[in-house]
Design an enzyme around this catalytic site. Sequence first.
Site, PDB file in Angstrom:
ATOM      1  N   SER A   6     -24.710 -20.666 -11.901  1.00  0.00           N
ATOM      2  CA  SER A   6     -25.034 -20.070 -13.203  1.00  0.00           C
ATOM      3  C   SER A   6     -26.042 -20.945 -13.929  1.00  0.00           C
ATOM      4  O   SER A   6     -25.742 -22.087 -14.296  1.00  0.00           O
ATOM      5  CB  SER A   6     -23.765 -19.940 -14.049  1.00  0.00           C
ATOM      6  N   HIS A  66     -25.382 -11.067 -15.322  1.00  0.00           N
ATOM      7  CA  HIS A  66     -24.046 -10.829 -15.888  1.00  0.00           C
ATOM      8  C   HIS A  66     -24.236 -10.571 -17.388  1.00  0.00           C
ATOM      9  O   HIS A  66     -24.501 -11.491 -18.152  1.00  0.00           O
ATOM     10  CB  HIS A  66     -23.178 -12.076 -15.636  1.00  0.00           C
ATOM     11  N   MET A  68     -23.037  -9.999 -20.795  1.00  0.00           N
ATOM     12  CA  MET A  68     -21.906 -10.110 -21.733  1.00  0.00           C
ATOM     13  C   MET A  68     -22.395  -9.610 -23.084  1.00  0.00           C
ATOM     14  O   MET A  68     -22.537 -10.371 -24.048  1.00  0.00           O
ATOM     15  CB  MET A  68     -21.423 -11.562 -21.797  1.00  0.00           C
ATOM     16  N   MET A 137     -13.258 -12.437 -14.344  1.00  0.00           N
ATOM     17  CA  MET A 137     -13.470 -13.624 -15.185  1.00  0.00           C
ATOM     18  C   MET A 137     -12.219 -14.500 -15.108  1.00  0.00           C
ATOM     19  O   MET A 137     -11.098 -14.000 -15.239  1.00  0.00           O
ATOM     20  CB  MET A 137     -13.709 -13.222 -16.641  1.00  0.00           C
ATOM     21  N   GLY A 142     -18.156 -16.400 -22.636  1.00  0.00           N
ATOM     22  CA  GLY A 142     -18.868 -16.848 -23.834  1.00  0.00           C
ATOM     23  C   GLY A 142     -19.381 -18.270 -23.747  1.00  0.00           C
ATOM     24  O   GLY A 142     -20.351 -18.601 -24.418  1.00  0.00           O
ATOM     25  N   PHE A 143     -18.755 -19.084 -22.904  1.00  0.00           N
ATOM     26  CA  PHE A 143     -19.173 -20.488 -22.816  1.00  0.00           C
ATOM     27  C   PHE A 143     -19.001 -21.001 -21.391  1.00  0.00           C
ATOM     28  O   PHE A 143     -18.073 -20.577 -20.691  1.00  0.00           O
ATOM     29  CB  PHE A 143     -18.325 -21.369 -23.747  1.00  0.00           C
ATOM     30  N   GLY A 144     -19.879 -21.929 -21.005  1.00  0.00           N
ATOM     31  CA  GLY A 144     -19.675 -22.639 -19.749  1.00  0.00           C
ATOM     32  C   GLY A 144     -18.717 -23.803 -19.984  1.00  0.00           C
ATOM     33  O   GLY A 144     -18.354 -24.117 -21.119  1.00  0.00           O
ATOM     34  N   GLY A 145     -18.298 -24.417 -18.896  1.00  0.00           N
ATOM     35  CA  GLY A 145     -17.513 -25.645 -18.984  1.00  0.00           C
ATOM     36  C   GLY A 145     -16.071 -25.492 -19.434  1.00  0.00           C
ATOM     37  O   GLY A 145     -15.448 -26.461 -19.852  1.00  0.00           O
ATOM     38  N   GLY A 197     -21.191 -22.971 -12.845  1.00  0.00           N
ATOM     39  CA  GLY A 197     -22.245 -23.463 -13.739  1.00  0.00           C
ATOM     40  C   GLY A 197     -22.250 -24.975 -13.791  1.00  0.00           C
ATOM     41  O   GLY A 197     -23.024 -25.637 -13.090  1.00  0.00           O
ATOM     42  N   SER A 198     -21.357 -25.530 -14.598  1.00  0.00           N
ATOM     43  CA  SER A 198     -21.367 -26.983 -14.767  1.00  0.00           C
ATOM     44  C   SER A 198     -21.101 -27.729 -13.461  1.00  0.00           C
ATOM     45  O   SER A 198     -21.656 -28.806 -13.252  1.00  0.00           O
ATOM     46  CB  SER A 198     -20.378 -27.407 -15.858  1.00  0.00           C
TER      47      SER A 198
HETATM   48  C1  DX5 Z   1     -19.025 -17.758 -18.992  1.00  0.00           C
HETATM   49  C2  DX5 Z   1     -20.116 -17.370 -18.024  1.00  0.00           C
HETATM   50  C3  DX5 Z   1     -20.102 -18.212 -16.802  1.00  0.00           C
HETATM   51  C4  DX5 Z   1     -20.392 -19.663 -17.014  1.00  0.00           C
HETATM   52  C5  DX5 Z   1     -19.585 -20.419 -16.005  1.00  0.00           C
HETATM   53  O1  DX5 Z   1     -18.926 -16.829 -20.003  1.00  0.00           O
HETATM   54  O2  DX5 Z   1     -19.985 -16.016 -17.633  1.00  0.00           O
HETATM   55  O3  DX5 Z   1     -20.949 -17.681 -15.789  1.00  0.00           O
HETATM   56  O4  DX5 Z   1     -21.740 -20.011 -16.883  1.00  0.00           O
HETATM   57  O5  DX5 Z   1     -19.638 -21.756 -16.306  1.00  0.00           O
HETATM   58  P1  DX5 Z   1     -18.645 -22.807 -15.647  1.00  0.00           P
HETATM   59  O6  DX5 Z   1     -18.777 -22.714 -14.164  1.00  0.00           O
HETATM   60  O7  DX5 Z   1     -19.128 -24.114 -16.200  1.00  0.00           O
HETATM   61  O8  DX5 Z   1     -17.249 -22.461 -16.096  1.00  0.00           O
HETATM   62 ZN    ZN Z   2     -21.152 -15.315 -15.819  1.00  0.00          ZN
END
Ligand code: DX5
Ligand code: ZN
Length: 218
Positions: A6, A66, A68, A137, A142-145, A197-198
């Site tokens: 991501s 994706h 959102m 999901m 809404g957020f990574g990490g 992502g992270s």
């Molecule tokens: C969250 C996103 C994810 C996000 C995942 O709302 O849809 O795709 O980038 O990030 P990680 O892998 O850091 O949880």
């Molecule tokens: Zn995503």
Amino acid sequence: MRLSPSVLAADFTRLGDQLDIVAASGVDAIHYDVMDGDFVPALSFGDSILKNIKNRFGDTFFLDAHLMVTEPARFAETFRKAGADNITIHIEACKHIDRSIEAVKDTGAQVGIALNPGTPLDSISEIIHKVDMVLLMSVNPGFGGQKYIEYCTGKIARLNQWKKDLGLDFSIQVDGGISPSNVKMVLDAGIDNVVAGSAVFRNDIAENCKAFRNIMNF
Ligand code: DX5
Ligand code: ZN
């Protein structure tokens, strides 16, 4: 098995170089998270970065958008034109899910349907035969990490069993809180497409991809 890094977690001042490393690591897909500050609390980006990625990398990556966003079908054409090979929309974000799926299909892109952790699998029973991918999901979007929500593992296994019972061949993707330390668990439950992502873009990207590759065999 597909790893879909991501780019939300990338350093945008060095995005091209970071994706060179990802490509050199044998990864063949990119996950592109679009957030509207309405369906999810945060804002991310529109289609322009996706267009840049497509221009620079051509067909190197399968581009997975994706969305959102509230009523995502409004933007299906935009993201298809920018280069998306797959467009995933949330069941919770569409008033008329069948119409929204058809709108994505009309663009020529593959269609994914996403479910938040608290959304029951039953909610997609009428349309499950129409999609190329189901995205489960494993964090609230809404957020990574964020941290992986444990009860999602059982949901993955139930979807995988349901898919077998129906004789369908859609892909099952997981998104949120995945790292080399828990990826085997979701693969064993039935995932074939892993978003991270992270765990890809933090620290050493090549080492991170290698750690995933050793477990996922891509
Ligand atoms: C969250 C996103 C994810 C996000 C995942 O709302 O849809 O795709 O980038 O990030 P990680 O892998 O850091 O949880
Ligand atoms: Zn995503």
